[in-house]
Design a protein around this motif. Sequence first.
Motif, short mmCIF file in Angstrom:
data_model
loop_
_atom_site.label_atom_id
_atom_site.label_comp_id
_atom_site.label_asym_id
_atom_site.label_seq_id
_atom_site.Cartn_x
_atom_site.Cartn_y
_atom_site.Cartn_z
N GLY A 53 40.86 26.44 34.95
CA GLY A 53 39.60 26.83 34.85
C GLY A 53 39.07 27.82 35.29
N VAL A 54 39.64 28.57 36.03
CA VAL A 54 38.89 29.84 36.67
C VAL A 54 39.53 30.93 35.80
CG1 VAL A 54 38.93 31.23 38.84
CG2 VAL A 54 38.86 28.76 38.95
N GLN A 55 38.43 31.70 35.34
CA GLN A 55 38.73 32.74 34.58
C GLN A 55 38.43 34.20 35.46
OE1 GLN A 55 39.86 32.13 31.37
NE2 GLN A 55 39.60 30.02 31.98
N CYS A 56 39.44 34.86 35.70
CA CYS A 56 39.50 36.12 36.33
C CYS A 56 40.67 36.91 36.20
CB CYS A 56 39.11 35.76 37.80
SG CYS A 56 40.24 34.75 38.71
N LEU A 74 42.88 45.76 41.67
CA LEU A 74 41.92 44.95 40.53
C LEU A 74 40.58 44.53 41.04
CD1 LEU A 74 44.61 42.37 39.33
CD2 LEU A 74 43.72 44.25 38.12
N VAL A 75 40.38 44.46 42.38
CA VAL A 75 39.03 44.24 42.80
C VAL A 75 38.25 45.31 42.78
CG1 VAL A 75 39.09 44.18 45.30
CG2 VAL A 75 38.02 42.39 44.49
N LEU A 76 38.87 46.45 43.06
CA LEU A 76 38.18 47.95 43.17
C LEU A 76 37.86 48.11 41.44
CD1 LEU A 76 37.23 50.04 44.97
CD2 LEU A 76 39.56 51.19 44.59
N ALA A 77 38.71 47.88 40.57
CA ALA A 77 38.23 48.22 39.22
C ALA A 77 37.20 47.29 38.90
CB ALA A 77 39.65 48.08 38.55
N ALA A 78 37.27 46.04 39.28
CA ALA A 78 35.98 45.36 38.84
C ALA A 78 34.70 45.76 39.59
CB ALA A 78 36.06 43.91 39.48
N SER A 79 35.03 46.20 40.78
CA SER A 79 33.55 46.47 41.43
C SER A 79 33.21 48.03 40.91
CB SER A 79 33.79 46.93 42.92
OG SER A 79 34.60 47.96 43.19
N HIS A 80 33.78 48.60 40.02
CA HIS A 80 33.38 49.81 39.19
C HIS A 80 33.04 49.40 38.07
CE1 HIS A 80 35.18 52.13 42.78
NE2 HIS A 80 34.02 52.42 42.41
N ASP A 89 34.86 47.35 35.53
CA ASP A 89 35.98 47.13 34.73
C ASP A 89 35.88 45.56 34.57
OD1 ASP A 89 38.21 46.62 33.26
OD2 ASP A 89 39.56 47.89 34.60
N SER A 90 35.71 45.04 33.34
CA SER A 90 35.56 43.50 33.18
C SER A 90 36.78 42.91 32.64
CB SER A 90 34.39 43.13 32.02
OG SER A 90 34.90 44.13 30.64
N ALA A 91 37.96 43.66 32.69
CA ALA A 91 39.42 43.06 32.18
C ALA A 91 39.52 41.88 33.24
CB ALA A 91 40.23 44.15 32.20
N GLN A 92 40.42 41.12 32.78
CA GLN A 92 40.82 39.92 33.65
C GLN A 92 42.32 39.73 33.43
OE1 GLN A 92 38.47 36.53 32.65
NE2 GLN A 92 36.88 37.39 33.72
N PRO A 93 43.06 40.65 33.67
CA PRO A 93 44.58 40.59 33.55
C PRO A 93 45.31 39.52 34.33
CG PRO A 93 44.33 42.56 34.99
CD PRO A 93 42.86 41.81 34.45
N GLU A 94 46.31 39.00 33.81
CA GLU A 94 47.16 38.23 34.69
C GLU A 94 48.53 38.88 35.01
OE1 GLU A 94 47.59 33.73 33.89
OE2 GLU A 94 49.75 34.17 34.06
N ILE A 95 48.60 39.41 36.01
CA ILE A 95 49.84 39.97 36.48
C ILE A 95 51.02 39.06 37.08
CG2 ILE A 95 50.77 42.01 38.08
CD1 ILE A 95 47.99 43.24 37.81
#
Length: 338
Positions: free
Chosen positions: A156-159, A306-312, A314-320
């Motif tokens: 249920g967590v989307q990130c 990923l967290v740095l990209a989000a802070s700039h 980037d709304s992508a939510q990849p699953e690596i």
Amino acid sequence: MTQRRFVPGLKDVARTAGVSMATVSRYLNADLVLPADTAQRIDAAIRQLGYVPNLHARSLGRGRSDTVGLVIPDIANPFFAMLASSVEQAAEAKGLGVLLSATSNTSNRELQYVTRMRRNQVSGLLFVSAHHHTSELAQALNDTRGLVLIDEDIPGVQCAKVLCDNYRGGWLAGEHLTGFGHRRIAFIGGPSELASTRERFAGLRDAAAAAGAEVAFELYGPYSAGQGEDAARALLSVGRPPTAAFVSSGEIAFGLLDALNRAGVAVPDRLSLIVFDDAGPLHLFNPPLTAIRQPIVEMGTRAVELVLAASHGDSAQPEIRLPVELIKRASVASPLSD
């Protein structure tokens, strides 16, 4: 009368550099690209005055800080300690600090620390958990900006998520054990509700079946030495015990080995053993323990990226999904009998 020490402010830097306060503020927040000579004047004024930015005020103004949050279950656990270290090193290389909280793997503390991180306006939150999750926690995480889950998925967590290939880890363990001739294998897992536990079991089960073997014993519970001791007692009470075991964490393995040693059960003579994660000093055990190794340093590094990209923005939510590897040591041998 004691004279107050002069503490330079933003307006003093602006006056000395000959620019506006807004220009200095945006320059310090990396929101403005200035001509080289202007930037040099501001830098020189900062050095001359000894100006130190008010980081709290900056975070309030920007709605974020130069700090990322990291929430883990237990800092004493070798896996989480190594993960925290890798996150700190990766964050430092990007000019970020890390605010660390350990939850003792309890839901109420997880919720408390997520709320605290949001209140502190961290640039993003790296979150690790190892137990069943509540809908309240899932909602709080979904409301958290710049969230990255590490190691364990949460329904249920989307990130963005940085996980390892748990299924492949189980398969490698099963393939290695059956290659030595084991046909009855035990799986000693973590909490049954966790996706990682189910994936590791599925990989083991499928590899065993492909070789004409079976998972003849399953036990699930917390990631703890006590769980390992319980597993040892249960294994020893089985009429026809398995000849090999795949253990889902180092902590469980430590308890299992202690109990087996007290009972006079030798590894690998009477029970072959493979441990998942290879975070602790498994090579120092007697015998050295064969393990499925997770790329812990890479997990931390990718999560910070990923967290740095989000802070700039980037709304992508990849699953690596990062690959795991089998580390062959001396805790697996052919069974004496089956």
